[in-house]
Design a protein around this motif. Sequence first.
Motif, PDB file in Angstrom:
ATOM      1  N   ILE A  73       8.668  -1.160   4.247  1.00 51.15           N
ATOM      2  CA  ILE A  73       8.448   0.281   4.119  1.00 51.15           C
ATOM      3  C   ILE A  73       9.682   1.014   4.623  1.00 51.15           C
ATOM      4  O   ILE A  73      10.174   0.753   5.719  1.00 51.15           O
ATOM      5  CB  ILE A  73       7.201   0.719   4.916  1.00 51.15           C
ATOM      6  CG1 ILE A  73       5.950   0.051   4.327  1.00 51.15           C
ATOM      7  CG2 ILE A  73       7.061   2.234   4.910  1.00 51.15           C
ATOM      8  CD1 ILE A  73       4.700   0.246   5.166  1.00 51.15           C
ATOM      9  N   LEU A  74      10.174   1.923   3.811  1.00 49.53           N
ATOM     10  CA  LEU A  74      11.364   2.692   4.163  1.00 49.53           C
ATOM     11  C   LEU A  74      10.984   4.059   4.707  1.00 49.53           C
ATOM     12  O   LEU A  74      11.554   4.538   5.674  1.00 49.53           O
ATOM     13  CB  LEU A  74      12.282   2.830   2.944  1.00 49.53           C
ATOM     14  CG  LEU A  74      13.661   3.407   3.165  1.00 49.53           C
ATOM     15  CD1 LEU A  74      14.443   2.552   4.147  1.00 49.53           C
ATOM     16  CD2 LEU A  74      14.406   3.488   1.849  1.00 49.53           C
ATOM     17  N   SER A  75       9.988   4.713   4.063  1.00 50.09           N
ATOM     18  CA  SER A  75       9.562   6.025   4.552  1.00 50.09           C
ATOM     19  C   SER A  75       8.098   6.269   4.196  1.00 50.09           C
ATOM     20  O   SER A  75       7.560   5.691   3.265  1.00 50.09           O
ATOM     21  CB  SER A  75      10.440   7.129   3.962  1.00 50.09           C
ATOM     22  OG  SER A  75      10.273   7.214   2.562  1.00 50.09           O
ATOM     23  N   LEU A  76       7.491   7.154   4.995  1.00 50.30           N
ATOM     24  CA  LEU A  76       6.096   7.552   4.805  1.00 50.30           C
ATOM     25  C   LEU A  76       6.026   9.047   4.542  1.00 50.30           C
ATOM     26  O   LEU A  76       6.901   9.803   4.985  1.00 50.30           O
ATOM     27  CB  LEU A  76       5.269   7.218   6.046  1.00 50.30           C
ATOM     28  CG  LEU A  76       5.252   5.762   6.511  1.00 50.30           C
ATOM     29  CD1 LEU A  76       4.580   5.647   7.871  1.00 50.30           C
ATOM     30  CD2 LEU A  76       4.550   4.895   5.489  1.00 50.30           C
ATOM     31  N   ASN A  77       4.966   9.480   3.848  1.00 49.45           N
ATOM     32  CA  ASN A  77       4.778  10.921   3.654  1.00 49.45           C
ATOM     33  C   ASN A  77       4.008  11.496   4.842  1.00 49.45           C
ATOM     34  O   ASN A  77       3.701  10.800   5.809  1.00 49.45           O
ATOM     35  CB  ASN A  77       4.101  11.214   2.308  1.00 49.45           C
ATOM     36  CG  ASN A  77       2.693  10.664   2.213  1.00 49.45           C
ATOM     37  OD1 ASN A  77       2.087  10.270   3.209  1.00 49.45           O
ATOM     38  ND2 ASN A  77       2.167  10.630   1.000  1.00 49.45           N
ATOM     39  N   SER A  78       3.668  12.769   4.789  1.00 53.49           N
ATOM     40  CA  SER A  78       3.016  13.437   5.923  1.00 53.49           C
ATOM     41  C   SER A  78       1.608  12.908   6.186  1.00 53.49           C
ATOM     42  O   SER A  78       1.072  13.077   7.275  1.00 53.49           O
ATOM     43  CB  SER A  78       2.974  14.942   5.688  1.00 53.49           C
ATOM     44  OG  SER A  78       2.241  15.226   4.506  1.00 53.49           O
ATOM     45  N   LEU A  79       1.011  12.238   5.189  1.00 55.11           N
ATOM     46  CA  LEU A  79      -0.322  11.663   5.360  1.00 55.11           C
ATOM     47  C   LEU A  79      -0.270  10.210   5.838  1.00 55.11           C
ATOM     48  O   LEU A  79      -1.304   9.573   6.002  1.00 55.11           O
ATOM     49  CB  LEU A  79      -1.099  11.740   4.043  1.00 55.11           C
ATOM     50  CG  LEU A  79      -1.313  13.147   3.471  1.00 55.11           C
ATOM     51  CD1 LEU A  79      -1.934  13.080   2.093  1.00 55.11           C
ATOM     52  CD2 LEU A  79      -2.182  13.959   4.421  1.00 55.11           C
ATOM     53  N   GLY A  80       0.919   9.698   6.049  1.00 55.50           N
ATOM     54  CA  GLY A  80       1.066   8.330   6.516  1.00 55.50           C
ATOM     55  C   GLY A  80       1.022   7.297   5.399  1.00 55.50           C
ATOM     56  O   GLY A  80       0.872   6.114   5.656  1.00 55.50           O
ATOM     57  N   ARG A  81       1.152   7.741   4.167  1.00 49.83           N
ATOM     58  CA  ARG A  81       1.177   6.818   3.029  1.00 49.83           C
ATOM     59  C   ARG A  81       2.622   6.502   2.658  1.00 49.83           C
ATOM     60  O   ARG A  81       3.519   7.313   2.841  1.00 49.83           O
ATOM     61  CB  ARG A  81       0.454   7.431   1.840  1.00 49.83           C
ATOM     62  CG  ARG A  81      -1.025   7.619   2.117  1.00 49.83           C
ATOM     63  CD  ARG A  81      -1.755   8.087   0.893  1.00 49.83           C
ATOM     64  NE  ARG A  81      -3.173   8.224   1.180  1.00 49.83           N
ATOM     65  CZ  ARG A  81      -3.927   9.201   0.748  1.00 49.83           C
ATOM     66  NH1 ARG A  81      -3.402  10.140  -0.032  1.00 49.83           N
ATOM     67  NH2 ARG A  81      -5.190   9.255   1.052  1.00 49.83           N
ATOM     68  N   VAL A  82       2.807   5.322   2.075  1.00 44.27           N
ATOM     69  CA  VAL A  82       4.150   4.865   1.717  1.00 44.27           C
ATOM     70  C   VAL A  82       4.744   5.763   0.636  1.00 44.27           C
ATOM     71  O   VAL A  82       4.106   6.072  -0.366  1.00 44.27           O
ATOM     72  CB  VAL A  82       4.114   3.400   1.213  1.00 44.27           C
ATOM     73  CG1 VAL A  82       5.485   2.968   0.736  1.00 44.27           C
ATOM     74  CG2 VAL A  82       3.607   2.489   2.304  1.00 44.27           C
ATOM     75  N   ARG A  83       5.973   6.195   0.886  1.00 44.37           N
ATOM     76  CA  ARG A  83       6.702   7.006  -0.087  1.00 44.37           C
ATOM     77  C   ARG A  83       7.867   6.238  -0.698  1.00 44.37           C
ATOM     78  O   ARG A  83       8.222   6.440  -1.847  1.00 44.37           O
ATOM     79  CB  ARG A  83       7.187   8.281   0.585  1.00 44.37           C
ATOM     80  CG  ARG A  83       7.690   9.311  -0.387  1.00 44.37           C
ATOM     81  CD  ARG A  83       7.788  10.640   0.251  1.00 44.37           C
ATOM     82  NE  ARG A  83       9.151  10.803   0.744  1.00 44.37           N
ATOM     83  CZ  ARG A  83       9.552  11.823   1.460  1.00 44.37           C
ATOM     84  NH1 ARG A  83       8.707  12.748   1.811  1.00 44.37           N
ATOM     85  NH2 ARG A  83      10.786  11.913   1.855  1.00 44.37           N
ATOM     86  N   GLU A  84       8.463   5.335   0.113  1.00 47.85           N
ATOM     87  CA  GLU A  84       9.607   4.551  -0.355  1.00 47.85           C
ATOM     88  C   GLU A  84       9.574   3.165   0.256  1.00 47.85           C
ATOM     89  O   GLU A  84       9.206   2.996   1.412  1.00 47.85           O
ATOM     90  CB  GLU A  84      10.922   5.219   0.081  1.00 47.85           C
ATOM     91  CG  GLU A  84      11.589   6.056  -0.941  1.00 47.85           C
ATOM     92  CD  GLU A  84      12.944   6.528  -0.430  1.00 47.85           C
ATOM     93  OE1 GLU A  84      13.923   6.341  -1.166  1.00 47.85           O
ATOM     94  OE2 GLU A  84      13.016   7.051   0.689  1.00 47.85           O
ATOM     95  N   TYR A  85       9.989   2.186  -0.568  1.00 41.88           N
ATOM     96  CA  TYR A  85      10.148   0.812  -0.100  1.00 41.88           C
ATOM     97  C   TYR A  85      11.623   0.442  -0.143  1.00 41.88           C
ATOM     98  O   TYR A  85      12.388   0.979  -0.934  1.00 41.88           O
ATOM     99  CB  TYR A  85       9.389  -0.168  -0.998  1.00 41.88           C
ATOM    100  CG  TYR A  85       7.898  -0.206  -0.760  1.00 41.88           C
ATOM    101  CD1 TYR A  85       7.373  -0.823   0.372  1.00 41.88           C
ATOM    102  CD2 TYR A  85       7.013   0.355  -1.668  1.00 41.88           C
ATOM    103  CE1 TYR A  85       6.005  -0.878   0.589  1.00 41.88           C
ATOM    104  CE2 TYR A  85       5.645   0.305  -1.465  1.00 41.88           C
ATOM    105  CZ  TYR A  85       5.149  -0.307  -0.332  1.00 41.88           C
ATOM    106  OH  TYR A  85       3.807  -0.366  -0.116  1.00 41.88           O
ATOM    107  N   LEU A  86      11.986  -0.525   0.695  1.00 41.13           N
ATOM    108  CA  LEU A  86      13.320  -1.117   0.664  1.00 41.13           C
ATOM    109  C   LEU A  86      13.153  -2.558   0.203  1.00 41.13           C
ATOM    110  O   LEU A  86      12.481  -3.353   0.856  1.00 41.13           O
ATOM    111  CB  LEU A  86      13.975  -1.076   2.042  1.00 41.13           C
ATOM    112  CG  LEU A  86      15.339  -1.748   2.153  1.00 41.13           C
ATOM    113  CD1 LEU A  86      16.368  -1.001   1.307  1.00 41.13           C
ATOM    114  CD2 LEU A  86      15.788  -1.818   3.595  1.00 41.13           C
TER     115      LEU A  86
END
Length: 173
Positions: free
Chosen positions: A91-104
Amino acid sequence: MRAHTRKLVVRAAAALLVATSLAGCGFQLRGSNGSYTMPFNSIYLGFPDTSALGTELKRNLRATGQLVIADKATDAEAQFVLLGETRNKSILSLNSLGRVREYLLTYTLSFAVRDAKGAELVPPTQISLRRNMAFDETQVLAKESEEALLYRDMQADLVQQIIRRLAAMKPAT
């Protein structure tokens, strides 16, 4: 009208000057002719038979037309020893709800090259490639396909890097 025509003539002359200077200096895109000169005539590739990377590397090396891919390590001048091959997704980043937004996505290959006597031609080397992948949970199937495509792209990039490193190595004396 004359100013416009004059501008076009000046632009065309400038483009012609740039093109002739590049052609005159011997500039050539890397790999544009697709041929590499290997410092050996045969190589054994230590990949499992089911390895997609090994299959693509064999195909690309055979395409050079000057290299024999040996079936046994004892029949080859050089031996490509696979030390490790890993794919990783983190996981690279999460959105404000804690869901995955970006993977590496990471693809790492470790290898060494030895001659027929076991002397190292290329010491243990690691190539690691990374790609970012945006994720949308409403398009899971499309994102799985994109992930597979990114891994295939990294695999093709790895093969080209390996071939360039093999062509650049010095033969054993």
